[in-house]
Design a protein around this motif. Structure first.
Motif, short mmCIF file in Angstrom:
data_model
loop_
_atom_site.label_atom_id
_atom_site.label_comp_id
_atom_site.label_asym_id
_atom_site.label_seq_id
_atom_site.Cartn_x
_atom_site.Cartn_y
_atom_site.Cartn_z
N PHE A 81 0.83 -1.21 0.00
CA PHE A 81 0.00 0.00 0.00
C PHE A 81 0.87 1.26 0.00
CE2 PHE A 81 -3.47 -2.40 2.60
CZ PHE A 81 -3.85 -3.09 1.46
N PHE A 82 1.90 1.27 0.85
CA PHE A 82 2.75 2.45 0.95
C PHE A 82 3.66 2.59 -0.28
CE2 PHE A 82 1.40 2.35 5.33
CZ PHE A 82 1.39 3.69 5.71
N GLN A 83 4.14 1.47 -0.81
CA GLN A 83 4.96 1.54 -2.02
C GLN A 83 4.15 2.12 -3.18
OE1 GLN A 83 6.05 -2.62 -2.02
NE2 GLN A 83 8.13 -2.20 -1.28
N GLN A 84 2.91 1.69 -3.31
CA GLN A 84 2.07 2.18 -4.39
C GLN A 84 1.70 3.64 -4.19
OE1 GLN A 84 1.22 0.33 -7.20
NE2 GLN A 84 0.57 2.36 -7.93
N ALA A 85 1.48 4.04 -2.92
CA ALA A 85 1.13 5.43 -2.64
C ALA A 85 2.29 6.37 -2.98
CB ALA A 85 0.75 5.58 -1.16
N GLY A 98 -4.56 -0.73 12.42
CA GLY A 98 -5.01 -2.10 12.51
C GLY A 98 -5.00 -2.83 11.18
N GLY A 99 -4.80 -4.15 11.25
CA GLY A 99 -4.77 -4.95 10.04
C GLY A 99 -6.07 -4.93 9.27
N GLY A 100 -7.19 -4.65 9.95
CA GLY A 100 -8.47 -4.59 9.28
C GLY A 100 -8.59 -3.47 8.28
N TYR A 101 -7.68 -2.50 8.35
CA TYR A 101 -7.72 -1.41 7.37
C TYR A 101 -7.62 -1.94 5.94
CZ TYR A 101 -6.19 2.05 4.08
OH TYR A 101 -6.08 2.80 2.94
N GLY A 145 -11.67 1.08 -1.52
CA GLY A 145 -11.49 2.41 -2.11
C GLY A 145 -10.73 3.43 -1.31
N ALA A 146 -10.49 3.20 -0.03
CA ALA A 146 -9.76 4.17 0.80
C ALA A 146 -8.26 4.11 0.49
CB ALA A 146 -10.00 3.89 2.28
N ASP A 147 -7.54 5.15 0.90
CA ASP A 147 -6.08 5.15 0.70
C ASP A 147 -5.42 6.01 1.78
OD1 ASP A 147 -3.50 4.92 -0.19
OD2 ASP A 147 -3.93 5.41 -2.27
N ILE A 148 -5.40 5.48 3.00
CA ILE A 148 -4.78 6.21 4.11
C ILE A 148 -3.27 6.30 3.96
CG2 ILE A 148 -4.37 6.17 6.61
CD1 ILE A 148 -7.08 7.32 5.71
N PRO A 149 -2.56 5.30 3.41
CA PRO A 149 -1.13 5.50 3.16
C PRO A 149 -0.86 6.74 2.32
CG PRO A 149 -1.61 3.19 3.04
CD PRO A 149 -2.94 3.88 3.17
N HIS A 174 1.42 18.22 1.98
CA HIS A 174 0.51 18.38 0.84
C HIS A 174 -0.94 18.27 1.29
CE1 HIS A 174 3.96 16.66 -1.90
NE2 HIS A 174 4.20 17.90 -1.46
N GLU A 175 -1.84 18.72 0.45
CA GLU A 175 -3.26 18.64 0.76
C GLU A 175 -3.79 17.22 0.60
OE1 GLU A 175 -5.69 21.40 -1.31
OE2 GLU A 175 -4.56 23.17 -0.67
N LEU A 176 -4.81 16.90 1.39
CA LEU A 176 -5.43 15.59 1.30
C LEU A 176 -6.49 15.58 0.20
CD1 LEU A 176 -5.96 14.77 5.09
CD2 LEU A 176 -4.05 14.14 3.62
N LYS A 177 -6.65 14.43 -0.44
CA LYS A 177 -7.69 14.28 -1.45
C LYS A 177 -8.88 13.53 -0.84
CE LYS A 177 -4.54 14.23 -5.42
NZ LYS A 177 -4.09 13.46 -6.62
N LYS A 178 -10.07 14.01 -1.15
CA LYS A 178 -11.28 13.44 -0.56
C LYS A 178 -11.42 11.96 -0.87
CE LYS A 178 -16.27 14.19 -0.23
NZ LYS A 178 -17.42 15.02 -0.69
N GLU A 179 -11.02 11.53 -2.07
CA GLU A 179 -11.20 10.14 -2.46
C GLU A 179 -10.37 9.17 -1.62
OE1 GLU A 179 -8.56 11.90 -5.87
OE2 GLU A 179 -10.22 12.57 -4.59
N TRP A 180 -9.30 9.67 -0.99
CA TRP A 180 -8.50 8.81 -0.11
C TRP A 180 -9.24 8.47 1.17
CZ3 TRP A 180 -3.73 12.55 -0.24
CH2 TRP A 180 -3.12 12.51 -1.50
N LEU A 181 -10.20 9.29 1.54
CA LEU A 181 -10.76 9.27 2.89
C LEU A 181 -12.12 8.60 2.98
CD1 LEU A 181 -9.82 12.95 3.79
CD2 LEU A 181 -8.42 10.90 4.05
N THR A 182 -12.56 7.98 1.88
CA THR A 182 -13.86 7.32 1.88
C THR A 182 -13.73 5.89 1.36
OG1 THR A 182 -14.36 8.16 -0.33
CG2 THR A 182 -15.11 9.49 1.53
#
Length: 350
Positions: free
Chosen positions: A17-21, A290-293, A300-304, A314-322
């Motif tokens: 997840f972090f490598q892709q982010a 948590g691993g459940g993330y 569809g979320a992307d917290i990394p 940088h600014e956060l994008k709304k699509e990461w947070l839903t």
């Protein structure tokens, strides 16, 4: 930007997840993984992989500092709640090295790891928690006064990974389970994760029957609420959710937001919330990613990506947070070959 993930264990997915982010953000950097076990599967996929002392070892923090300095780490994310108290205690020193540390401060860690005081803590947030008793005598008195009834659950106040949890249906069973929990705590890292004696680190709690939910809450580094994710638990395996369905329940989203705003923690926390048909009760609060993330990420979320953006200013994008709602998900196992040459020892772990 170099990112350090600690206690990565089996979580190959989180490394990815972090490598892709990083790749999506066009940011050059490495995802560095660290674990105390030389055969941890995640060591096979890190851009840099380190074998470090256990968090109970006095050299644990020296190893963390060594990695951060060697690789000019900008962001640190722990994946195990046992290590969080130690990392939080050294948060300011890490920040002076330029590391964004996604852990709550120590006072918050102490609060959320003490399940015995959840009702006292959460009541002011308008959030419910089960009745809990610190000593057997208190629980017996509550039973005699008809404040609670069997079954009850005996477990550590600062528990993790379902260690020393037992359901009881009589006073004799409760006494036995209490002593068994004390002995188990003394034999596990739980004994080093609190200043309390093992005898004072057990609670007897009323059982909430009904639907079970995982509720994740993400705040920024200043403790401001950012977002939350809710998953209805369908099946468990080894203390982890094995199958779930994502839900965007308004009442649970409201509870999550109240928790995030009132706790004011930095980073990610995971909670277990049970619904008895009338009310939602917070059972556990774990101060880590948590691993459940992984389920919400697949939905569809992307917290990394959000963590990287926060660390980079940088600014956060709304699509990461839903997350998409009503998505049913299940875990599956994969096999990775272990090449022990992949993991480098830190100077303190050789």
């Amino acid at each position: 930007m170099n990112i350090l993930l600690t206690s990565t264990a089996r979580r190959i997915d989180f490394v990815g997840f972090f490598q892709q982010a990083l790749k999506n953000a066009n940011i050059t950097g490495k995802v560095i993984v660290a674990d105390p076990e030389d055969n941890a599967p995640s060591l096979q996929v890190g851009d840099e992989s380190y074998i470090i002392p256990h968090q109970t070892d006095e050299q644990y923090m020296a190893a963390i500092f060594e990695i951060c300095k060697r690789h000019k780490v900008r962001c640190l994310v722990p994946l195990n709640d046992w290590e969080v108290p130690k990392l939080s205690a050294h948060k300011r020193e890490l920040q002076r090295l330029g590391v964004s540390v996604f852990t709550p401060d120590i006072p918050i860690v102490d609060k959320v790891r003490d399940k015995g005081k959840y009702r006292e803590l959460l009541e002011s947030f308008d959030v419910k928690a089960p009745r809990s008793y610190i000593h057997v005598e208190e629980a017996i008195e509550a039973i005699e006064n008809n404040d609670v009834s069997f079954p009850l659950i005996v477990k550590p106040r600062n528990g993790s990974a379902s260690i020393a949890i037992e359901f009881v249906n009589s006073i004799e069973e409760m006494k036995f389970a209490y002593q068994h929990a004390v002995q188990t705590i003394k034999a596990t890292p739980l004994d080093n994760a609190t200043y309390k004696k093992a005898e004072d680190n057990v609670i007897i709690q009323e059982v909430v029957e009904g639907e079970k939910f995982s509720v994740d809450i993400f705040n920024d580094l200043n403790g401001h609420f950012v977002t939350s994710f809710i998953r209805k638990q369908l099946e468990m395996r080894g203390g982890d959710v094995d199958r779930c369905v994502t839900v965007n329940n308004p009442e649970l989203l409201g509870i999550a937001e109240r928790l995030g705003k009132n706790l004011g923690h930095a980073g990610y926390i995971n909670t277990d919330v049970y619904y008895d048909g009338s009310h939602y009760y917070v059972i556990d609060i774990n101060p880590r990613f948590g691993g459940g993330y992984a389920f919400s990420h697949r939905a569809g979320a992307d917290i990394p990506a959000a963590i990287i953006a926060i660390s980079a200013g940088h600014e956060l994008k709304k699509e990461w947070l839903t997350q998409n709602s009503h998505t049913e998900l299940a875990r599956h196992d994969t096999v990775v070959q272990i090449d022990k040459k992949k993991g480098k020892y830190t100077a303190t772990a050789q």
